[in-house]
Design an enzyme around this catalytic site. Sequence first.
Site, PDB file in Angstrom:
ATOM      1  N   VAL A   1      62.183  31.282  50.311  1.00 55.09           N
ATOM      2  CA  VAL A   1      62.191  30.099  49.985  1.00 55.09           C
ATOM      3  C   VAL A   1      61.155  29.950  48.749  1.00 55.09           C
ATOM      4  O   VAL A   1      60.747  29.193  48.151  1.00 55.09           O
ATOM      5  CB  VAL A   1      62.028  28.762  50.666  1.00 55.09           C
ATOM      6  CG1 VAL A   1      63.422  28.551  51.607  1.00 55.09           C
ATOM      7  CG2 VAL A   1      60.801  28.669  51.470  1.00 55.09           C
TER       8      VAL A   1
ATOM      9  N   HIS B   1      68.498  29.448  52.119  1.00 55.99           N
ATOM     10  CA  HIS B   1      67.635  28.542  52.631  1.00 55.99           C
ATOM     11  C   HIS B   1      67.125  27.439  51.697  1.00 55.99           C
ATOM     12  O   HIS B   1      66.254  26.739  52.313  1.00 55.99           O
ATOM     13  CB  HIS B   1      66.726  29.186  53.760  1.00 55.99           C
ATOM     14  CG  HIS B   1      67.164  29.730  54.847  1.00 55.99           C
ATOM     15  ND1 HIS B   1      66.696  30.905  55.266  1.00 55.99           N
ATOM     16  CD2 HIS B   1      68.444  29.644  55.322  1.00 55.99           C
ATOM     17  CE1 HIS B   1      67.350  31.427  56.213  1.00 55.99           C
ATOM     18  NE2 HIS B   1      68.690  30.784  56.311  1.00 55.99           N
TER      19      HIS B   1
END
Length: 333
Positions: free
Chosen positions: A142, A158
């Site tokens: 991320v 994600h």
Amino acid sequence: MSGLTFRPTKGRWITHLSRPRSCGPSGLFVPPSPPLDPEKIKELQRFISLSKKLLVMTGAGISTESGIPDYRSEKVGLYARTDRRPIQHIDFVRSAPVRQRYWARNFVGWPQFSSHQPNPAHWALSNWERLGKLHWLVTQNVDALHSKAGSQRLTELHGCMHRVLCLNCGEQTARRVLQERFQALNPSWSAEAQGVAPDGDVFLTEEQVRSFQVPCCDRCGGPLKPDVVFFGDTVNPDKVDFVHRRVKEADSLLVVGSSLQVYSGYRFILTAREQKLPIAILNIGPTRSDDLACLKLDSRCGELLPLIDPRRQHSDVQRLEMNFPLSSAAQDP
């Protein structure tokens, strides 16, 4: 243990990170690995050269060389260094105090987290895309480091910490904009943290958190959440279907820096197995799919990937003559 201080001074916010001088940011969170094996380099080069539609899936291990810790690495991962565990989705959604604690810690950690830069592994994969070798890149991270390196054929499985969304209306905001709102609401607030987590989180005391003010959505007044999949949440089904289609289009799969312990990524290895794709894994330490891989390398991503030339061809090498044939597990129907 590193210490991070965040405090206002003369109208400016100052962040200071202290760490042992003997450990640079590129090696602080990287587990020990054996020296590069020339034969393994040749095998990975052959794997890449024979790939025409390569799909790469990356995990936290590719970003440790950029100074971002992972969760599971032996001795240096978050789980090995502390008893802290990542926030759970249901706790964040249901509890305002949990959100306050999360955002206070994230506010302190953001300047450092957002300043991390791609390392040679990120740049290598971006170059593979530019040269037409990479069919698609799927990352479980991320941190936006693939985007910073210029990767475009990319799915952030994600989500990304650089985006924030409203839990009520879905409005998206850049994380850097939210940082300015935090500063405006907390002009005299200061904190010193001990330790940094993989998602930019830091560790604060409850006393430090108690006075921290959290802004709400500009549009509807709803609570804000980073645009990432917290533990206990699920990946958007449309995104999962999209990645499954990319895997089925591919002719090979390379895993980089992931132990594949989380099912959200592991499921695509199972799809690759069903498609009888050759699978190679570059990760320091064992993974959940070592028995499905035709090639396993325990090396630093940033040391090995730049050595691979995606333009090199092996027209004289037949797939059936590869030194690392598909394992029996990968050939099972």
